[in-house]
Write a protein that holds these residues in place. Structure first.
Motif, PDB file in Angstrom:
ATOM      1  N   PRO A 105       0.833  -1.200   0.000  1.00 23.77           N
ATOM      2  CA  PRO A 105       0.000   0.000   0.000  1.00 23.77           C
ATOM      3  C   PRO A 105       0.869   1.251   0.000  1.00 23.77           C
ATOM      4  CG  PRO A 105       0.029  -0.975   2.185  1.00 23.77           C
ATOM      5  CD  PRO A 105       0.749  -1.940   1.282  1.00 23.77           C
ATOM      6  N   GLU A 106       0.362   2.299  -0.631  1.00 20.71           N
ATOM      7  CA  GLU A 106       1.111   3.551  -0.698  1.00 20.71           C
ATOM      8  C   GLU A 106       0.138   4.722  -0.702  1.00 20.71           C
ATOM      9  OE1 GLU A 106       4.469   5.783  -3.541  1.00 20.71           O
ATOM     10  OE2 GLU A 106       3.791   3.737  -3.994  1.00 20.71           O
ATOM     11  N   THR A 107       0.551   5.805  -0.053  1.00 27.11           N
ATOM     12  CA  THR A 107      -0.251   7.027  -0.027  1.00 27.11           C
ATOM     13  C   THR A 107       0.598   8.194  -0.510  1.00 27.11           C
ATOM     14  OG1 THR A 107      -1.610   6.277   1.825  1.00 27.11           O
ATOM     15  CG2 THR A 107      -1.498   8.652   1.460  1.00 27.11           C
ATOM     16  N   LYS A 108       0.011   9.048  -1.334  1.00 27.65           N
ATOM     17  CA  LYS A 108       0.683  10.281  -1.760  1.00 27.65           C
ATOM     18  C   LYS A 108      -0.173  11.470  -1.351  1.00 27.65           C
ATOM     19  CE  LYS A 108       3.523   8.749  -5.653  1.00 27.65           C
ATOM     20  NZ  LYS A 108       4.779   9.083  -4.958  1.00 27.65           N
ATOM     21  N   MET A 109       0.470  12.484  -0.809  1.00 31.12           N
ATOM     22  CA  MET A 109      -0.183  13.755  -0.523  1.00 31.12           C
ATOM     23  C   MET A 109       0.085  14.675  -1.712  1.00 31.12           C
ATOM     24  SD  MET A 109      -1.326  12.736   2.346  1.00 31.12           S
ATOM     25  CE  MET A 109      -2.130  14.199   3.027  1.00 31.12           C
ATOM     26  N   VAL A 110      -0.970  15.224  -2.286  1.00 34.20           N
ATOM     27  CA  VAL A 110      -0.890  15.953  -3.552  1.00 34.20           C
ATOM     28  C   VAL A 110      -1.170  17.431  -3.313  1.00 34.20           C
ATOM     29  CG1 VAL A 110      -1.829  16.142  -5.871  1.00 34.20           C
ATOM     30  CG2 VAL A 110      -1.644  13.886  -4.787  1.00 34.20           C
ATOM     31  N   GLU A 111      -0.212  18.283  -3.654  1.00 36.52           N
ATOM     32  CA  GLU A 111      -0.396  19.720  -3.459  1.00 36.52           C
ATOM     33  C   GLU A 111      -1.342  20.287  -4.514  1.00 36.52           C
ATOM     34  OE1 GLU A 111       2.137  23.892  -3.041  1.00 36.52           O
ATOM     35  OE2 GLU A 111       3.107  22.109  -3.888  1.00 36.52           O
ATOM     36  N   ILE A 112      -2.268  21.130  -4.055  1.00 32.68           N
ATOM     37  CA  ILE A 112      -3.180  21.841  -4.943  1.00 32.68           C
ATOM     38  C   ILE A 112      -3.024  23.326  -4.643  1.00 32.68           C
ATOM     39  CG2 ILE A 112      -5.585  22.147  -5.637  1.00 32.68           C
ATOM     40  CD1 ILE A 112      -6.057  19.318  -4.363  1.00 32.68           C
ATOM     41  N   LYS A 113      -2.593  24.084  -5.657  1.00 25.94           N
ATOM     42  CA  LYS A 113      -2.303  25.495  -5.424  1.00 25.94           C
ATOM     43  C   LYS A 113      -2.578  26.290  -6.688  1.00 25.94           C
ATOM     44  CE  LYS A 113       1.403  28.544  -3.746  1.00 25.94           C
ATOM     45  NZ  LYS A 113       2.823  28.613  -3.315  1.00 25.94           N
ATOM     46  N   ASP A 114      -3.232  27.432  -6.518  1.00 26.67           N
ATOM     47  CA  ASP A 114      -3.507  28.339  -7.637  1.00 26.67           C
ATOM     48  C   ASP A 114      -4.212  27.622  -8.786  1.00 26.67           C
ATOM     49  OD1 ASP A 114      -2.261  30.423  -6.253  1.00 26.67           O
ATOM     50  OD2 ASP A 114      -0.293  29.878  -7.062  1.00 26.67           O
ATOM     51  N   GLY A 115      -5.139  26.740  -8.429  1.00 30.56           N
ATOM     52  CA  GLY A 115      -5.922  26.051  -9.442  1.00 30.56           C
ATOM     53  C   GLY A 115      -5.178  24.959 -10.176  1.00 30.56           C
ATOM     54  N   GLN A 116      -4.042  24.513  -9.627  1.00 23.68           N
ATOM     55  CA  GLN A 116      -3.230  23.489 -10.270  1.00 23.68           C
ATOM     56  C   GLN A 116      -3.000  22.322  -9.318  1.00 23.68           C
ATOM     57  OE1 GLN A 116      -2.030  23.883 -13.581  1.00 23.68           O
ATOM     58  NE2 GLN A 116      -3.322  25.721 -13.574  1.00 23.68           N
ATOM     59  N   VAL A 117      -2.986  21.119  -9.882  1.00 22.79           N
ATOM     60  CA  VAL A 117      -2.681  19.901  -9.132  1.00 22.79           C
ATOM     61  C   VAL A 117      -1.279  19.455  -9.502  1.00 22.79           C
ATOM     62  CG1 VAL A 117      -3.348  17.506  -8.679  1.00 22.79           C
ATOM     63  CG2 VAL A 117      -5.115  19.224  -9.157  1.00 22.79           C
ATOM     64  N   GLN A 118      -0.434  19.249  -8.488  1.00 17.05           N
ATOM     65  CA  GLN A 118       0.943  18.868  -8.728  1.00 17.05           C
ATOM     66  C   GLN A 118       1.081  17.357  -8.604  1.00 17.05           C
ATOM     67  OE1 GLN A 118       3.165  21.404  -9.594  1.00 17.05           O
ATOM     68  NE2 GLN A 118       4.415  19.685 -10.322  1.00 17.05           N
ATOM     69  N   LEU A 119       1.188  16.652  -9.741  1.00 14.64           N
ATOM     70  CA  LEU A 119       1.346  15.199  -9.770  1.00 14.64           C
ATOM     71  C   LEU A 119       2.794  14.874 -10.117  1.00 14.64           C
ATOM     72  CD1 LEU A 119      -1.902  14.268 -11.740  1.00 14.64           C
ATOM     73  CD2 LEU A 119      -1.527  14.003  -9.288  1.00 14.64           C
ATOM     74  N   GLY A 120       3.662  14.864  -9.106  1.00 16.02           N
ATOM     75  CA  GLY A 120       5.079  14.678  -9.361  1.00 16.02           C
ATOM     76  C   GLY A 120       5.600  15.829 -10.201  1.00 16.02           C
ATOM     77  N   LEU A 121       6.159  15.517 -11.366  1.00 17.03           N
ATOM     78  CA  LEU A 121       6.677  16.550 -12.262  1.00 17.03           C
ATOM     79  C   LEU A 121       5.593  17.128 -13.160  1.00 17.03           C
ATOM     80  CD1 LEU A 121      10.037  14.863 -13.361  1.00 17.03           C
ATOM     81  CD2 LEU A 121       9.684  16.610 -11.598  1.00 17.03           C
ATOM     82  N   LEU A 122       4.396  16.572 -13.077  1.00 19.55           N
ATOM     83  CA  LEU A 122       3.304  16.989 -13.946  1.00 19.55           C
ATOM     84  C   LEU A 122       2.382  17.967 -13.217  1.00 19.55           C
ATOM     85  CD1 LEU A 122       1.913  16.479 -16.726  1.00 19.55           C
ATOM     86  CD2 LEU A 122       0.589  14.692 -15.574  1.00 19.55           C
ATOM     87  N   THR A 123       2.098  19.103 -13.841  1.00 19.87           N
ATOM     88  CA  THR A 123       1.171  20.091 -13.299  1.00 19.87           C
ATOM     89  C   THR A 123      -0.089  20.098 -14.168  1.00 19.87           C
ATOM     90  OG1 THR A 123       2.993  21.464 -12.485  1.00 19.87           O
ATOM     91  CG2 THR A 123       0.836  22.508 -12.680  1.00 19.87           C
ATOM     92  N   VAL A 124      -1.239  19.888 -13.510  1.00 16.30           N
ATOM     93  CA  VAL A 124      -2.506  19.730 -14.233  1.00 16.30           C
ATOM     94  C   VAL A 124      -3.547  20.669 -13.625  1.00 16.30           C
ATOM     95  CG1 VAL A 124      -4.262  18.088 -14.997  1.00 16.30           C
ATOM     96  CG2 VAL A 124      -1.928  17.300 -14.571  1.00 16.30           C
ATOM     97  N   PRO A 125      -4.333  21.374 -14.450  1.00 11.58           N
ATOM     98  CA  PRO A 125      -5.401  22.221 -13.896  1.00 11.58           C
ATOM     99  C   PRO A 125      -6.412  21.380 -13.114  1.00 11.58           C
ATOM    100  CG  PRO A 125      -5.012  22.749 -16.200  1.00 11.58           C
ATOM    101  CD  PRO A 125      -4.239  21.494 -15.919  1.00 11.58           C
TER     102      PRO A 125
END
Length: 299
Positions: A105-125
């Motif tokens: 099992p694994e959990t990731k905490m995902v930053e959401i800032k300024d309308g963007q989701v940070q998925l590792g090196l990928l930034t997605v609206p």
């Protein structure tokens, strides 16, 4: 404007739940929602192995809708969805399409800032949507994590701001509840979670007169889609397609063959989710085509 606080949650859709609020329709409401783990995940150390699964998929509510009777159609127009940060994603052995390949099992905490989701090196609206939205079933209680004719955990990306969800009421007052927001989720939700978040949803709720509905319907600025859930994806796809074909026959006065050919030419049979106890599929038609056909849309 009425506010439904996140302290008032249920873990099943049930006619036995006491409403936290009674409102006359039309009503404007804000639902505060917990994330699908009910706040249990605080860091990457909190994996699915540590969760209390009796506290998963909470829905805020229910709200009693004055004047709604069994057989009525409740329309929930989603005006805005505001999501919190961080988001949460998980992997779990045995869960989801890749579950048999997952070793730990694994959990990731995902930053959401300024309308963007940070998925590792990928930034997605961000593309916020509602995973769980529904009314109480007439008979047995249904866990919030299970989708069905009442709505529930349909995990459909079309259930977003600007869309309207139409639900068939089965009990007096409907008993509307919702939760399980996602900042981002792909069709299928193949790893069991999207980017799971707490947040707030602003809605306007009305009762649609002189209309009947068997399965949930979602209307977006572009699409009109029937949602159906069943034990297998094949069954769900069949249910959604047959329901849409029947609606076309009623709307257009056409034969089954004509409705089927129309769907085969311009309909979009799509996957909503494949990870819940029941799978959800949708049959979608472009909204502008229904207008062109002269369908007297009730939405």
């Amino acid at each position: 404007m009425h506010r439904v606080p996140a302290s008032q949650v249920v873990y099943s859709m049930s006619a036995r739940h006491q409403p936290v609020l009674r409102v006359a329709l039309p009503a404007r409401l804000t639902f505060e929602t917990l994330d699908c783990f009910a706040g249990q995940v605080k860091s990457c150390a909190d994996t699915v192995a540590t969760l209390d699964f009796s506290r998963v998929n909470p829905a805020t509510g229910p709200v009693y809708l004055e004047g709604v009777r069994p057989g009525d159609v409740v329309a929930v127009h989603i005006r805005e969805i505001r999501v919190s940060s961080p988001g949460i994603m998980v992997a779990a052995p045995g869960a989801g399409v890749l579950g048999d390949l997952v070793q730990q099992p694994e959990t990731k905490m995902v930053e959401i800032k300024d309308g963007q989701v940070q998925l590792g090196l990928l930034t997605v609206p961000v593309a916020p949507m509602i995973g769980v939205i529904g009314l109480a079933p007439a008979e047995e209680d249904i866990p919030c994590g299970v989708p069905g004719r009442h709505g529930g955990n349909m995990d459909t990306t079309l259930i977003a701001a600007g869309s309207t969800v139409y639900l068939p009421a089965q009990v007096e007052g409907g008993l509307l509840a919702m939760g399980d927001l996602h900042a981002l989720m792909g069709d299928g939700e193949i790893m069991v979670s999207g980017v799971e978040v707490a947040g707030e949803v602003d809605v306007t709720v009305t009762c649609v007169p002189n209309w009947s509905l068997e399965y949930p319907l979602v209307v977006t600025p572009r699409w009109v889609a029937v949602l159906a859930s069943a034990a297998t994806l094949d069954e769900a796809a069949t249910l959604a397609t047959r329901q849409m074909a029947g609606m076309l026959q009623a709307w257009l006065g056409c034969s089954l063959n004509e409705a089927g050919m129309l769907l085969s030419a311009v309909g979009q049979l799509q996957i909503s989710q494949v990870v819940d106890p029941l799978k959800t599929a949708r049959m979608a038609l472009p909204r502008h085509m229904l207008r062109q056909l002269g369908v007297p849309l009730a939405f």
